[in-house]
Motif scaffolding. Sequence first.
Motif, PDB file in Angstrom:
ATOM      1  N   GLY A  68       0.800  -1.217   0.000  1.00 26.88           N
ATOM      2  CA  GLY A  68       0.000   0.000   0.000  1.00 26.88           C
ATOM      3  C   GLY A  68       0.836   1.271   0.000  1.00 26.88           C
ATOM      4  N   GLN A  69       2.134   1.148   0.304  1.00 20.40           N
ATOM      5  CA  GLN A  69       3.028   2.293   0.310  1.00 20.40           C
ATOM      6  C   GLN A  69       3.563   2.611  -1.086  1.00 20.40           C
ATOM      7  OE1 GLN A  69       3.573   4.113   2.927  1.00 20.40           O
ATOM      8  NE2 GLN A  69       5.304   5.405   2.295  1.00 20.40           N
ATOM      9  N   TYR A  72       2.788   6.091  -3.026  1.00 14.92           N
ATOM     10  CA  TYR A  72       3.571   7.222  -2.524  1.00 14.92           C
ATOM     11  C   TYR A  72       5.038   7.076  -2.922  1.00 14.92           C
ATOM     12  CZ  TYR A  72       5.840  10.422   0.740  1.00 14.92           C
ATOM     13  OH  TYR A  72       6.614  11.417   1.276  1.00 14.92           O
ATOM     14  N   ASP A  73       5.591   5.867  -2.809  1.00 16.07           N
ATOM     15  CA  ASP A  73       6.978   5.641  -3.220  1.00 16.07           C
ATOM     16  C   ASP A  73       7.173   5.966  -4.698  1.00 16.07           C
ATOM     17  OD1 ASP A  73       7.562   4.848  -0.679  1.00 16.07           O
ATOM     18  OD2 ASP A  73       7.547   2.698  -1.111  1.00 16.07           O
ATOM     19  N   ALA A  74       6.200   5.586  -5.522  1.00 15.62           N
ATOM     20  CA  ALA A  74       6.295   5.865  -6.955  1.00 15.62           C
ATOM     21  C   ALA A  74       6.308   7.367  -7.213  1.00 15.62           C
ATOM     22  CB  ALA A  74       5.129   5.211  -7.693  1.00 15.62           C
ATOM     23  N   ALA A  75       5.475   8.116  -6.486  1.00 19.29           N
ATOM     24  CA  ALA A  75       5.446   9.565  -6.666  1.00 19.29           C
ATOM     25  C   ALA A  75       6.767  10.193  -6.259  1.00 19.29           C
ATOM     26  CB  ALA A  75       4.294  10.169  -5.860  1.00 19.29           C
ATOM     27  N   ARG A  76       7.366   9.722  -5.167  1.00 22.22           N
ATOM     28  CA  ARG A  76       8.662  10.261  -4.740  1.00 22.22           C
ATOM     29  C   ARG A  76       9.749   9.956  -5.778  1.00 22.22           C
ATOM     30  NH1 ARG A  76       9.218  11.396   0.921  1.00 22.22           N
ATOM     31  NH2 ARG A  76      11.441  11.735   0.500  1.00 22.22           N
ATOM     32  N   TRP A 252       5.384  -6.911  -6.919  1.00 19.29           N
ATOM     33  CA  TRP A 252       4.661  -5.640  -6.827  1.00 19.29           C
ATOM     34  C   TRP A 252       5.528  -4.476  -7.293  1.00 19.29           C
ATOM     35  CZ3 TRP A 252      -0.266  -5.061  -6.670  1.00 19.29           C
ATOM     36  CH2 TRP A 252      -1.082  -5.988  -6.054  1.00 19.29           C
ATOM     37  N   ALA A 253       6.811  -4.502  -6.964  1.00 22.42           N
ATOM     38  CA  ALA A 253       7.718  -3.438  -7.410  1.00 22.42           C
ATOM     39  C   ALA A 253       7.854  -3.444  -8.927  1.00 22.42           C
ATOM     40  CB  ALA A 253       9.091  -3.607  -6.749  1.00 22.42           C
ATOM     41  N   ILE A 254       7.924  -4.631  -9.525  1.00 21.44           N
ATOM     42  CA  ILE A 254       8.034  -4.726 -10.980  1.00 21.44           C
ATOM     43  C   ILE A 254       6.784  -4.171 -11.652  1.00 21.44           C
ATOM     44  CG2 ILE A 254       8.145  -6.368 -12.894  1.00 21.44           C
ATOM     45  CD1 ILE A 254       9.955  -8.115 -11.173  1.00 21.44           C
ATOM     46  N   VAL A 255       5.606  -4.531 -11.119  1.00 20.61           N
ATOM     47  CA  VAL A 255       4.355  -4.020 -11.682  1.00 20.61           C
ATOM     48  C   VAL A 255       4.293  -2.499 -11.569  1.00 20.61           C
ATOM     49  CG1 VAL A 255       1.852  -3.995 -11.408  1.00 20.61           C
ATOM     50  CG2 VAL A 255       3.086  -6.158 -11.288  1.00 20.61           C
ATOM     51  N   THR A 256       4.690  -1.973 -10.413  1.00 21.68           N
ATOM     52  CA  THR A 256       4.691  -0.520 -10.221  1.00 21.68           C
ATOM     53  C   THR A 256       5.631   0.162 -11.192  1.00 21.68           C
ATOM     54  OG1 THR A 256       4.200  -0.827  -7.869  1.00 21.68           O
ATOM     55  CG2 THR A 256       5.037   1.321  -8.546  1.00 21.68           C
ATOM     56  N   MET A 257       6.816  -0.411 -11.374  1.00 19.23           N
ATOM     57  CA  MET A 257       7.776   0.169 -12.319  1.00 19.23           C
ATOM     58  C   MET A 257       7.213   0.163 -13.733  1.00 19.23           C
ATOM     59  SD  MET A 257      10.747   1.475 -12.970  1.00 19.23           S
ATOM     60  CE  MET A 257      11.734   1.177 -11.511  1.00 19.23           C
ATOM     61  N   ALA A 258       6.570  -0.922 -14.143  1.00 19.24           N
ATOM     62  CA  ALA A 258       6.002  -0.992 -15.490  1.00 19.24           C
ATOM     63  C   ALA A 258       4.914   0.059 -15.683  1.00 19.24           C
ATOM     64  CB  ALA A 258       5.441  -2.390 -15.748  1.00 19.24           C
ATOM     65  N   VAL A 259       4.049   0.241 -14.672  1.00 18.80           N
ATOM     66  CA  VAL A 259       2.993   1.255 -14.765  1.00 18.80           C
ATOM     67  C   VAL A 259       3.599   2.650 -14.865  1.00 18.80           C
ATOM     68  CG1 VAL A 259       1.075   2.331 -13.523  1.00 18.80           C
ATOM     69  CG2 VAL A 259       1.279  -0.158 -13.579  1.00 18.80           C
ATOM     70  N   MET A 260       4.641   2.924 -14.083  1.00 14.27           N
ATOM     71  CA  MET A 260       5.296   4.232 -14.122  1.00 14.27           C
ATOM     72  C   MET A 260       5.905   4.497 -15.499  1.00 14.27           C
ATOM     73  SD  MET A 260       7.131   4.035 -10.397  1.00 14.27           S
ATOM     74  CE  MET A 260       8.161   5.460 -10.640  1.00 14.27           C
ATOM     75  N   VAL A 261       6.610   3.521 -16.027  1.00 14.14           N
ATOM     76  CA  VAL A 261       7.281   3.712 -17.311  1.00 14.14           C
ATOM     77  C   VAL A 261       6.266   3.935 -18.425  1.00 14.14           C
ATOM     78  CG1 VAL A 261       8.732   2.607 -19.047  1.00 14.14           C
ATOM     79  CG2 VAL A 261       9.336   2.447 -16.630  1.00 14.14           C
ATOM     80  N   ILE A 262       5.201   3.124 -18.442  1.00 13.24           N
ATOM     81  CA  ILE A 262       4.178   3.273 -19.485  1.00 13.24           C
ATOM     82  C   ILE A 262       3.478   4.625 -19.350  1.00 13.24           C
ATOM     83  CG2 ILE A 262       1.992   2.365 -20.350  1.00 13.24           C
ATOM     84  CD1 ILE A 262       2.969  -0.430 -19.576  1.00 13.24           C
ATOM     85  N   GLY A 263       3.157   5.027 -18.112  1.00 15.60           N
ATOM     86  CA  GLY A 263       2.489   6.305 -17.904  1.00 15.60           C
ATOM     87  C   GLY A 263       3.343   7.485 -18.327  1.00 15.60           C
ATOM     88  N   VAL A 264       4.632   7.477 -17.948  1.00 16.30           N
ATOM     89  CA  VAL A 264       5.523   8.567 -18.343  1.00 16.30           C
ATOM     90  C   VAL A 264       5.697   8.584 -19.851  1.00 16.30           C
ATOM     91  CG1 VAL A 264       7.905   9.395 -18.200  1.00 16.30           C
ATOM     92  CG2 VAL A 264       6.736   8.649 -16.133  1.00 16.30           C
ATOM     93  N   ASN A 265       5.773   7.411 -20.473  1.00 17.02           N
ATOM     94  CA  ASN A 265       5.908   7.359 -21.923  1.00 17.02           C
ATOM     95  C   ASN A 265       4.685   7.950 -22.620  1.00 17.02           C
ATOM     96  OD1 ASN A 265       7.152   6.109 -24.509  1.00 17.02           O
ATOM     97  ND2 ASN A 265       5.085   5.297 -24.476  1.00 17.02           N
ATOM     98  N   PHE A 266       3.485   7.605 -22.145  1.00 18.12           N
ATOM     99  CA  PHE A 266       2.261   8.073 -22.787  1.00 18.12           C
ATOM    100  C   PHE A 266       2.038   9.568 -22.569  1.00 18.12           C
ATOM    101  CE2 PHE A 266      -2.327   8.936 -22.652  1.00 18.12           C
ATOM    102  CZ  PHE A 266      -2.692   8.510 -23.919  1.00 18.12           C
ATOM    103  N   LEU A 267       2.297  10.050 -21.360  1.00 16.37           N
ATOM    104  CA  LEU A 267       1.975  11.436 -21.014  1.00 16.37           C
ATOM    105  C   LEU A 267       3.103  12.415 -21.320  1.00 16.37           C
ATOM    106  CD1 LEU A 267       0.253  10.845 -17.554  1.00 16.37           C
ATOM    107  CD2 LEU A 267      -0.863  11.346 -19.735  1.00 16.37           C
ATOM    108  N   PHE A 268       4.337  11.913 -21.450  1.00 16.04           N
ATOM    109  CA  PHE A 268       5.471  12.842 -21.590  1.00 16.04           C
ATOM    110  C   PHE A 268       6.310  12.569 -22.835  1.00 16.04           C
ATOM    111  CE2 PHE A 268       9.807  14.296 -20.495  1.00 16.04           C
ATOM    112  CZ  PHE A 268       9.534  15.636 -20.253  1.00 16.04           C
ATOM    113  N   TRP A 269       6.849  11.350 -22.948  1.00 16.42           N
ATOM    114  CA  TRP A 269       7.801  11.113 -24.034  1.00 16.42           C
ATOM    115  C   TRP A 269       7.123  10.964 -25.388  1.00 16.42           C
ATOM    116  CZ3 TRP A 269      12.294  12.712 -23.055  1.00 16.42           C
ATOM    117  CH2 TRP A 269      12.881  12.551 -21.807  1.00 16.42           C
ATOM    118  N   ARG A 270       5.982  10.305 -25.460  1.00 17.58           N
ATOM    119  CA  ARG A 270       5.298  10.166 -26.751  1.00 17.58           C
ATOM    120  C   ARG A 270       4.903  11.530 -27.322  1.00 17.58           C
ATOM    121  NH1 ARG A 270       2.115   6.292 -29.214  1.00 17.58           N
ATOM    122  NH2 ARG A 270       3.600   4.784 -28.405  1.00 17.58           N
TER     123      ARG A 270
END
Length: 585
Positions: A68-69, A72-76, A252-270
């Motif tokens: 559940g943390q 917040y860890d992803a945002a930091r 869980w860390a791997i899933v979080t990392m994948a979501v972060m990378v895909i989100g940053v790619n869609f909203l920023f790099w693409r």
Amino acid sequence: MSSFPTRPEVVRASLPSRVAGRMSRMGWVDVVVAAAVLVLLYATLRVGQGTTVRFATGQNVHVDTDPGQLPYDAARSLLRMFVALAASTVFTFVYAYAAARSRRLERILIPALDILQSVPVLGFLTVAVTGFIALFPGSMLGLECASIFAIFTSQAWNMTFGFYHSLTSLPRELDELSRSFRFTRWMRFWKVELPAGAIGLVWNGMMSFGGGWFFLVASEAISVNNRDYALPGVGSYAGAAIADGDLGKIGWAIVTMAVMVIGVNFLFWRPLTAWVEKFKNEQSEASEVQRSYVLDFLRRSHWPELAGRLLRPVGRGLARAGRILGTDDRPLFTDRRRQHTGDIAFAVVAGGMILWGLIDLFGYLRDRTGLGVFAEPLLLGLATLARVVVVVVGATLVWVPIGVRIGFSPKLTRIAQPLVQILASFPANFLFPLAVWFFLRTGLSLDVGGVLLMALGAQWYILFNTIAGAMSIPTDLREAMDDLGIAGWQRWRRLILPGIFPSYVTGGITASGGAWNASIVSEIVPFGATTLTATGLGAYISHATAHGDFPRLIAGVAVMSLYVVGLNRLFWRRLYRLAETRYAA
């Protein structure tokens, strides 16, 4: 009787009235964009509050691995990554421009850049943690700055090398055009030089961002001088889960990392990669172009145009400051006698400072361990060098053809970009459990298997730069080749290789440095109570860092810098000169 003016008068509205006129025409798209920006600012402020809490250097470190943390860890982690990216972009503009436009500075800055990219992240962390904690005593901000600085060191060098090369290989017609119109240096930079290098800069920025993800564990979970420091983040979460041997939490860390990378790619790099397509230098419009839903939505909003109008006075102020300081009025050529005298003075001053530093360093090592401390890392460096060569050669043979295919196809780029971004951003540490299991089951030594882990942190530089180089090849040249029926090896020799060569050299030199850096986390693989160690310089530096052995750490970093700079001088720099002289547009 009323009188009328004899000639028409143009009444120009003031800036506030023009801004008010634009705002009066805003619709629901502008409301959504404004709300998104406000939410982003609010989230940044909320997350940023945790960076200034009290912190005691002697307190025990505990990383909360409750799933559940993770939000917040992803945002930091994201906040650190983007702060480091902003710092890397500013550093790139200043450093690359100074090296490209000053012959004297180039002789110092480019070799220094070779050394800086060869220093591993752990080498920077050792100094950064101590310095920033002393700068912000009793505050978590010291550790935050040290972590951001470590991420910065994994991003900045690749971006700087790429932009420096784009400045030195500026198309001749653009250079002549800017001189004939008597552009100031400020105008030349924003109107000519930055657009010419925009595609490579964005793709190198994307690759550097991936490099930051790769070293996220090392920058958030820090072990220096027998003392452990940790910050809330996905990297420290994964590091704690790996140390505990908890496969579920690692998942869980791997899933979080994948979501972060895909989100940053869609909203920023693409959106960025689609936007820089307009800077491609070609005569005819491409039949297919990259698309981004986010960019299309932003183009329907009035906010970007309004922001440009509001920032225009800032650009004029900076240009005026350049004229006042005289940077826009310097002659293109100086007297040879003055130039020769200046070169001698510059060499004496710079050489004297470097010599003084080396004498002091050797004195420190002689008093602590003796100069024989260099013997072991020199021998271990040969083993790591062999792995680096295998990684670079293998990545070239595999990824150059794939990168060209992706760069030539906008449809394929849309599919491959997020996938490649995930692969490039995936930290090798997350694969330690699988790697330990695989090496133990197969009996494969880490001396050989470490090459695969090093490739995770290095091969993508070649792929991303190849894609950027292929995308920069004008569409009309490709269509001309099609009309002439030139295909196969002739097409590669006449069009593709000359077109991608400058970008490939940038990717090759940064991949080489990235492989050396990746050896730090690839030659020691821990998981729970099991630790595999390879023979090499990376393992030597990692061991010295963890135990606070500063003489051996300095010797290891110095030897790694020697290997990287020597390889760059003997091989990569010759390719750089060839790219500048023969393959410049």
